[in-house]
Design an enzyme around this catalytic site. Structure first.
Site, PDB file in Angstrom:
ATOM      1  CG  ASP A   1      -3.407   1.516 -11.155  1.00  0.00           C
ATOM      2  OD1 ASP A   1      -2.528   2.351 -10.900  1.00  0.00           O
ATOM      3  OD2 ASP A   1      -3.416   0.460 -11.324  1.00  0.00           O
TER       4      ASP A   1
ATOM      5  CG  HIS B   1      -3.339   1.421  -6.148  1.00  0.00           C
ATOM      6  ND1 HIS B   1      -3.078   2.882  -5.934  1.00  0.00           N
ATOM      7  CD2 HIS B   1      -2.944   1.106  -7.068  1.00  0.00           C
ATOM      8  CE1 HIS B   1      -2.379   3.120  -6.981  1.00  0.00           C
ATOM      9  NE2 HIS B   1      -2.122   2.243  -7.778  1.00  0.00           N
ATOM     10  CG  ASP B   2       0.349   0.141  -6.986  1.00  0.00           C
ATOM     11  OD1 ASP B   2      -0.359  -0.679  -7.565  1.00  0.00           O
ATOM     12  OD2 ASP B   2       0.365   1.256  -7.673  1.00  0.00           O
TER      13      ASP B   2
ATOM     14  CG  HIS C   1       1.206   5.534  -9.387  1.00  0.00           C
ATOM     15  ND1 HIS C   1       0.131   5.547 -10.611  1.00  0.00           N
ATOM     16  CD2 HIS C   1       0.710   4.106  -8.946  1.00  0.00           C
ATOM     17  CE1 HIS C   1      -0.628   4.656 -10.687  1.00  0.00           C
ATOM     18  NE2 HIS C   1      -0.354   3.784  -9.764  1.00  0.00           N
TER      19      HIS C   1
ATOM     20  CD  GLU D   1       0.013  -5.833  -8.143  1.00  0.00           C
ATOM     21  OE1 GLU D   1      -1.120  -5.829  -7.886  1.00  0.00           O
ATOM     22  OE2 GLU D   1       0.394  -5.545  -9.294  1.00  0.00           O
ATOM     23  CG  ASP D   2       4.264  -2.645  -6.490  1.00  0.00           C
ATOM     24  OD1 ASP D   2       4.065  -3.869  -7.032  1.00  0.00           O
ATOM     25  OD2 ASP D   2       3.921  -1.551  -7.051  1.00  0.00           O
TER      26      ASP D   2
HETATM   27 ZN    ZN Z   1      -1.153   1.626  -9.608  1.00  0.00          ZN
END
Ligand code: ZN
Length: 190
Positions: free
Chosen positions: A128, A67-68, A41, A71-72
């Site tokens: 995204d 980018h993630d 992704h 957050e993850d």
């Molecule tokens: Zn994403």
């Protein structure tokens, strides 16, 4: 003569970001039916930007790859700042949702705040959303029709809120959006 470390070339930094993101997301899978490795992704999000003419913007592509991760995963913005520089950390910070806020408010905040964010943050969000909506067409997750239509309405509202940021990518979003709408209609008829 400088005694500091030599400046890394842009490909080396990008590869380091890919390595870092792959490590951080190593146990994650995408939601779709084929449960693809998560790293596919962020690679797609960065590649779409490079292919749309932003291949010279190293910080943008590195931030897209990362980018993630905040957050993850357990990664912090401070860590990204040390390893990839303050600009990359700032951009990732802009596209990171506050997980202390409930899901619904988080999603609403994206719509309300995206227009005030940097161009880089907007471009990553747009790429995204193109990647996520493309996945809905190609590898539909096990979502209820309500969940899917809620997600699509939200994605469209985010893209509308930053209208004009990149017309070619916006029209690409409109195309995949149309495709997913068509495929849902076909599925309903079947
Ligand atoms: Zn994403």
């Amino acid at each position: 003569m400088s005694t500091t470390q030599p400046e890394q070339g842009s490909s080396a930094r990008l590869l380091d970001a890919l390595y870092f993101a792959a490590e951080m997301h190593r146990d994650h899978r995408r939601k779709g039916a084929i449960a693809a490795p998560y790293i596919n992704h962020p690679i797609t999000v960065a590649h779409q930007l490079a292919a749309a003419g932003m291949d010279q913007n190293g910080d943008l592509l590195i931030a897209a790859v990362l980018h993630d991760v905040v957050e993850d995963t357990d990664t912090t913005l401070e860590e990204l700042g040390r390893r990839f520089g303050p600009r990359v950390a700032d951009i990732v910070g802009e596209v990171t949702d506050d997980k202390n806020v409930d899901w619904r408010s988080r999603k609403r905040m994206v719509v309300e705040t995206i227009a005030g964010k940097s161009r880089e943050a907007q471009l990553i969000k747009l790429s995204d959303l193109i990647a996520n909506v493309t996945d809905l067409v190609q590898h539909p997750p096990n979502w209820t029709p309500e969940h899917q239509s809620g997600y699509l309405a939200w994605a469209e509202a985010v893209v509308n809120a930053m209208a004009g940021v990149h017309p070619a990518l916006e029209s690409r979003f409109a195309d995949v959006f149309q495709q997913v709408r068509e495929s849902t209609k076909t599925a309903k008829r079947a």
